[in-house]
Design an enzyme around this catalytic site. Structure first.
Site, mmCIF file in Angstrom:
data_model
loop_
_atom_site.group_PDB
_atom_site.id
_atom_site.type_symbol
_atom_site.label_atom_id
_atom_site.label_comp_id
_atom_site.label_asym_id
_atom_site.label_seq_id
_atom_site.Cartn_x
_atom_site.Cartn_y
_atom_site.Cartn_z
ATOM 1 N N ARG A 34 19.065 1.389 -5.640
ATOM 2 C CA ARG A 34 18.313 2.230 -6.585
ATOM 3 C C ARG A 34 19.241 3.061 -7.470
ATOM 4 O O ARG A 34 18.922 3.312 -8.646
ATOM 5 C CB ARG A 34 17.342 3.121 -5.814
ATOM 6 C CG ARG A 34 16.168 2.306 -5.299
ATOM 7 C CD ARG A 34 15.229 3.117 -4.457
ATOM 8 N NE ARG A 34 13.955 2.423 -4.329
ATOM 9 C CZ ARG A 34 12.986 2.778 -3.512
ATOM 10 N NH1 ARG A 34 13.131 3.833 -2.726
ATOM 11 N NH2 ARG A 34 11.865 2.101 -3.473
ATOM 12 N N LYS A 195 -0.589 -4.569 7.257
ATOM 13 C CA LYS A 195 -1.991 -4.168 7.155
ATOM 14 C C LYS A 195 -2.746 -4.807 6.006
ATOM 15 O O LYS A 195 -2.333 -4.728 4.847
ATOM 16 C CB LYS A 195 -2.047 -2.651 6.946
ATOM 17 C CG LYS A 195 -1.814 -1.854 8.206
ATOM 18 C CD LYS A 195 -2.173 -0.458 7.876
ATOM 19 C CE LYS A 195 -2.072 0.495 9.022
ATOM 20 N NZ LYS A 195 -2.120 1.857 8.501
ATOM 21 N N GLY A 347 10.063 -3.028 0.343
ATOM 22 C CA GLY A 347 11.320 -2.802 1.052
ATOM 23 C C GLY A 347 11.690 -3.896 2.031
ATOM 24 O O GLY A 347 12.840 -4.353 2.059
ATOM 25 N N GLY A 370 5.494 0.402 -3.294
ATOM 26 C CA GLY A 370 4.133 0.905 -3.532
ATOM 27 C C GLY A 370 3.750 0.777 -4.996
ATOM 28 O O GLY A 370 2.638 0.368 -5.334
HETATM 29 P P1 AMP Z 1 4.135 -3.660 5.144
HETATM 30 O O1 AMP Z 1 4.740 -2.292 5.068
HETATM 31 O O2 AMP Z 1 2.653 -3.686 5.134
HETATM 32 O O3 AMP Z 1 4.763 -4.619 4.146
HETATM 33 O O4 AMP Z 1 4.479 -4.224 6.596
HETATM 34 C C1 AMP Z 1 5.783 -4.452 7.023
HETATM 35 C C2 AMP Z 1 5.764 -4.539 8.509
HETATM 36 O O5 AMP Z 1 4.903 -5.569 8.931
HETATM 37 C C3 AMP Z 1 7.121 -4.844 9.123
HETATM 38 O O6 AMP Z 1 7.594 -3.713 9.776
HETATM 39 C C4 AMP Z 1 6.823 -5.996 10.072
HETATM 40 O O7 AMP Z 1 7.428 -5.827 11.338
HETATM 41 C C5 AMP Z 1 5.315 -5.932 10.194
HETATM 42 N N1 AMP Z 1 4.764 -7.219 10.645
HETATM 43 C C6 AMP Z 1 4.892 -8.424 10.052
HETATM 44 N N2 AMP Z 1 4.333 -9.387 10.813
HETATM 45 C C7 AMP Z 1 3.833 -8.784 11.912
HETATM 46 C C8 AMP Z 1 3.159 -9.248 13.081
HETATM 47 N N3 AMP Z 1 2.897 -10.530 13.241
HETATM 48 N N4 AMP Z 1 2.790 -8.319 13.987
HETATM 49 C C9 AMP Z 1 3.074 -7.027 13.832
HETATM 50 N N5 AMP Z 1 3.716 -6.523 12.750
HETATM 51 C C10 AMP Z 1 4.100 -7.392 11.806
#
Ligand code: AMP
Length: 393
Positions: A34, A195, A347, A370
């Site tokens: 950044r 999520k 990230g 974001g």
């Molecule tokens: P996000 O911030 O929504 O992009 O989510 C990123 C996070 O999703 C990372 O820390 C990953 O470890 C988590 N993640 C990806 N696949 C899985 C999974 N199958 N079960 C639990 N967490 C996950």
């Protein structure tokens, strides 16, 4: 959007909002992307004879001074990159900031301490913004990673100074716009992460413009469960299964995993198995997409002309669960080498391409997780809208 290109900068004091929200470990910056990305704007201003007052946030100090979130390490790194001194003020407003800003000569730079040490920043407080603005004569917004927030340094400040976009903000917006308006086809979006609730609007919006939307990561289990497929103990958002079902029935271009890597514990060294199909046995947790899914993703990406990737396809922080994410990074890089235009944002996916050594093979790595998601949802970003309504030079 007005940009700095034609601004009269010579002899001016210019307040630049930069995104120096960098990862730190024991006070050391572990990734300075950044800071590097801010250089074109800063160098342009310095060459034009301006003096620079930089403001930024770091972490979430929640309106109170917290030395853990000091921007001092960023001043040191910036000084190394620019090969010139960068002064530092221990507060972003108040007497020290005022006197140091007033003393700046053309070509000199001052970085102000973390904006979020003041509650007025996140409250978009006008009097705080006015005090900040009083340090300079022109405002440049270059913190793409912060423009999805209406804060004093992204919104209210533009009421008090002539304002324009810096090169990084301009590049991010024009690149992401290419995904929403007339992308070269086929356009494939790969969305992973934890999520569904965070990405539901992006999935809905992109499924209108993209030819295929690949869903991976933990999000996929909510979609699979909505189809009556067993997902064992995988992460799921039960309150989103109805919505997932609705999206699957109305959008026909969504691709879900056809197999998985599963484990019984989420920890380093845990035994990993591959499932034969999309369902997962009780007691097992889906931790990554499986090899057949990776092959399908690779096949769809290899024919793509435009690619967006946001979010890991598994718990990639644990090496045994990272294969699907690493394979995806390699497939995006391969497709780019064959002429696709690729954008990676968020990230974790950026970390995955960097760790895999693929960063140089990606067309555009977005600095704002974001902010890029909100832009791709089709939302107006407050920090960009503020520039449109800002005072003219
Ligand atoms: P996000 O911030 O929504 O992009 O989510 C990123 C996070 O999703 C990372 O820390 C990953 O470890 C988590 N993640 C990806 N696949 C899985 C999974 N199958 N079960 C639990 N967490 C996950």
């Amino acid at each position: 959007m007005r940009t700095i290109r034609n601004l009269p900068l010579q002899g001016k004091k210019v307040l630049v909002r930069v995104d120096y929200n960098v990862p730190l470990k024991d006070g050391d910056i572990t990734d300075d992307t950044r800071i590097r990305e801010s250089l074109p704007t800063l160098e342009h201003c310095l060459k034009a004879g301006a003096s620079l007052i930089l403001c930024a946030h770091l972490g979430r100090p929640k309106g109170a001074v917290n030395p853990k979130y000091s921007l001092r390490p960023a001043a040191a790194r910036l000084s190394e990159l620019l090969k010139k001194p960068v002064a530092f003020a221990n507060d972003c407003v108040g007497p020290e900031a005022k006197s140091k800003a007033a003393a700046l000569k053309p070509g000199e730079i001052l970085l102000l301490e973390n904006l979020r040490f003041h509650p007025g920043e996140e409250k978009n407080d006008e009097s705080f913004a006015k005090e900040l603005a009083s340090l300079a004569q022109i405002f440049i917004q270059d913190a793409f990673g912060a423009v999805h927030r209406a804060h004093a340094s992204t919104s209210a400040v533009t009421q008090f100074l002539p304002a324009a976009a810096g090169f990084l903000l301009e590049k991010e917006i024009s690149t992401l716009s290419r995904l929403l308006k007339g992308p070269a086809r086929p356009f494939v979006a790969v969305l992973g992460g934890a999520k569904v609730s965070d990405k539901i609007k992006v999935i809905e919006n992109l499924s209108k413009t993209a030819d295929s939307v690949v869903i991976g990561g933990a999000m996929a289990y909510t979609f699979l469960k909505s189809q009556g497929i067993s997902i064992g103990k995988s992460l799921v958002e039960d309150d989103k299964t109805d919505l997932a079902k609705e999206i699957l029935s109305s959008k026909k271009n969504l691709m879900l995993p056809v197999d998985h890597r599963v484990a019984q514990k989420i920890e380093k060294g845990a035994q990993v198995q591959e499932t034969k199909g999309p369902s997962i046995e009780p007691d097992w947790i889906g931790v990554d997409v499986g090899p057949k899914t990776s092959e399908k993703i690779s096949a769809v990406l290899s024919g793509a002309k435009t690619i967006l990737w946001n979010g890991p396809l598994g718990i990639f922080e644990i090496p045994g669960f990272a294969k699907g994410t690493t394979d995806c990074a390699a497939s995006v890089a391969d497709a780019t080498a064959k002429g696709a235009f690729s954008v990676v944002g968020g990230g974790d996916s950026v970390a995955a391409v960097t760790q895999g050594g693929f960063a140089k093979s990606i067309s555009h790595i977005s600095t704002g997780g974001g902010a890029s998601l909100e832009f791709l949802e089709g939302k107006v970003l407050p920090g960009v809208a503020a520039l449109e309504g800002a005072v003219h030079v």
